[in-house]
Scaffold this active site. Structure first.
Site, PDB file in Angstrom:
ATOM      1  CG  PHE A 128      -4.034   2.631  -1.612  1.00  0.00           C
ATOM      2  CD1 PHE A 128      -4.887   1.735  -2.552  1.00  0.00           C
ATOM      3  CD2 PHE A 128      -2.785   2.272  -1.316  1.00  0.00           C
ATOM      4  CE1 PHE A 128      -4.355   0.730  -3.287  1.00  0.00           C
ATOM      5  CE2 PHE A 128      -2.292   1.196  -2.183  1.00  0.00           C
ATOM      6  CZ  PHE A 128      -2.970   0.501  -2.886  1.00  0.00           C
ATOM      7  CG  ASP A 215      -1.674   2.944   5.469  1.00  0.00           C
ATOM      8  OD1 ASP A 215      -0.363   3.252   5.658  1.00  0.00           O
ATOM      9  OD2 ASP A 215      -2.306   2.158   4.806  1.00  0.00           O
ATOM     10  CE  LYS A 244       3.855   3.785  -0.791  1.00  0.00           C
ATOM     11  NZ  LYS A 244       3.944   3.936  -2.093  1.00  0.00           N
TER      12      LYS A 244
HETATM   13  C1  PLP Z   1      -0.937   4.467   2.624  1.00  0.00           C
HETATM   14  C2  PLP Z   1      -0.539   3.371   2.007  1.00  0.00           C
HETATM   15  N1  PLP Z   1      -0.849   2.226   2.543  1.00  0.00           N
HETATM   16  C3  PLP Z   1      -0.362   0.821   1.923  1.00  0.00           C
HETATM   17  C4  PLP Z   1       0.157   0.912   0.742  1.00  0.00           C
HETATM   18  C5  PLP Z   1       0.575  -0.479   0.077  1.00  0.00           C
HETATM   19  O1  PLP Z   1       2.032  -0.484   0.090  1.00  0.00           O
HETATM   20  P1  PLP Z   1       2.595  -1.640  -0.751  1.00  0.00           P
HETATM   21  O2  PLP Z   1       2.307  -1.267  -2.308  1.00  0.00           O
HETATM   22  O3  PLP Z   1       4.063  -1.706  -0.345  1.00  0.00           O
HETATM   23  O4  PLP Z   1       1.953  -2.908  -0.546  1.00  0.00           O
HETATM   24  C6  PLP Z   1       0.405   2.034   0.177  1.00  0.00           C
HETATM   25  C7  PLP Z   1       1.119   2.257  -1.144  1.00  0.00           C
HETATM   26  O5  PLP Z   1       1.116   3.153  -1.979  1.00  0.00           O
HETATM   27  C8  PLP Z   1      -0.111   3.216   0.742  1.00  0.00           C
HETATM   28  O6  PLP Z   1       0.494   4.618   0.198  1.00  0.00           O
END
Ligand code: PLP
Length: 391
Positions: A128, A215, A244
């Protein structure tokens, strides 16, 4: 009452009015133990004085100017993040998806500089990376992608935690320029790869001149017991994204880069109106200082072990448990059947949890959770799991 909010979320029927530490209170003043931290965001808990003070102090001075001027707080935050991570520079955004967009753009420019006209990035199944068109195309979940075709081109998907599949993809495609991976898959079900997975990816990237892009939107900023999950492997990626927990609730994302990757997003190539404004950077600096002063990386590691151990003991006789796994305070309890219903059941019992990948209970408690609160969490949730699996 008709809601005027787009129905993009299936929301639980509760609204919180205040929080303190691990606790949240709803409109009827019922108290909940928050074992999710707003999905890995409020690592310092709710209403932390350091965050509160930073917001008040900075908002009295200046909230926003523009990235067309120098922003000293942004400079300070970038310097601190680079000291902590070993990276060279940072682009600030407002969310995790935007941080990943910056990473994808870096990979594309990197490819074009190598004269690869259609550069591609290796991405993982069950990953994700966000909900923008670029990041949902990188994401390995049909539920996130369905309905949004045409997706962005330039991603080659392989199974997570499978080095051979990466090697095969590199043989089959001559346009790969980067590998984008979560050190631990969060939304995909708290999937923890083999201990040397990231080391092997680092070696492959070195060997093939690819960018290693991590990520760390969910794993970063002390969640797994180190500032960044890659530090457990003693490697440094070329690109690493954050969001986050960096802001503990104020919207901030970051794309950190090193070496060759740090020189590619030059003037005019990328930008953001709000990204890295004085307010969010002041808060993020306070967050980093608090994590350091309170030794929260070590605490995340110790508490994660304690929670894992306690759940294993408590759930030992429950044959529906496939496994309890954790890295620091990123915790998954996998059942042998779908268990999304448990989220509502736990809510009724005053406990906030989450289920990912249908069968894995995900816990991301604030790093400041106390021993007594851990006991309460383990007790309450184990009893709920036992009665749920008996049904
Ligand atoms: C690993 C990862 N990358 C990207 C995102 C996307 O982040 P945002 O919701 O701040 O755009 C998330 C959100 O849960 C995530 O867990």
């Amino acid at each position: 009452m008709t809601s005027h909010i787009m129905p993009t979320y299936g929301r639980l029927n509760v609204a919180f009015t205040k929080g303190e530490g691990v606790w949240l209170w709803d409109e009827d003043n019922k108290r909940y133990l928050d074992a999710l931290s707003g999905i890995a965001v409020c690592s310092l808990g709710h209403a932390h004085p350091a965050v509160h003070d930073a917001i008040c102090a900075q908002s009295k001075l200046l909230l926003h100017t523009s990235n067309i001027y120098n922003i000293p707080k942004q400079e300070q935050l970038a310097t601190r993040l680079c000291q902590l991570s070993g990276m060279d520079n940072v682009f600030f955004s407002n969310s995790g998806a935007e941080a990943n967009e910056a990473a994808i753009k870096i990979a594309r420019i990197y490819g074009h500089e190598k004269n690869i006209a259609n550069p591609a990035i290796i991405v993982m199944e069950r990953s994700f990376h966000g909900r923008t068109m670029g990041t949902l195309s990188a994401t390995g979940n049909p539920k996130v992608q369905n309905g949004f075709a045409p997706l962005l081109d330039g991603f080659v998907r392989v199974p997570f935690n499978n080095i051979e599949a990466i090697e095969t993809a590199l043989i089959e495609h001559n346009n790969i320029v980067a590998i984008l991976v979560e050190p631990i898959q969060g939304e995909g079900g708290v999937n923890i790869p083999a201990l040397d997975y990231l080391n092997n990816i680092r070696s492959i990237c070195d060997q093939h001149d690819l960018l290693m892009m991590l990520d760390e939107v969910q794993t970063g900023i002390a969640r797994t017991g180190a500032w960044f999950a890659f530090q457990h492997n003693n490697i440094i990626p070329d690109v690493c994204t954050l969001a986050k927990a960096l802001g503990n609730g104020v919207p901030i994302g970051a794309c950190m880069a090193k070496g060759k990757a740090s020189k590619l997003l030059t003037a005019g190539k990328h930008g953001s109106t709000f990204g890295g404004n004085p307010l969010v950077c002041a808060v993020a600096l306070a967050v980093l200082e608090t994590i350091e002063n309170d030794n929260l990386c070590q605490q995340a590691s110790d508490k994660g072990e304690a929670i894992n151990q306690a759940f294993r003991e408590r759930l030992n006789n429950n044959r529906h448990i496939i496994g309890v796994r954790n890295k620091g305070l990123m915790i998954g309890i996998e059942l042998d059947k779908p268990c999304t219903e448990l989220v509502g059941i736990a809510l009724d019992s005053g406990l906030l949890i989450n289920v990912t990948g249908d069968r894995s209970i995900r816990l991301l408690p604030p790093l400041i959770i106390s021993k007594e609160q851990i006991e309460l969490l383990v007790d309450t949730l184990s009893s709920l799991i036992d009665s749920y699996t008996k049904k």
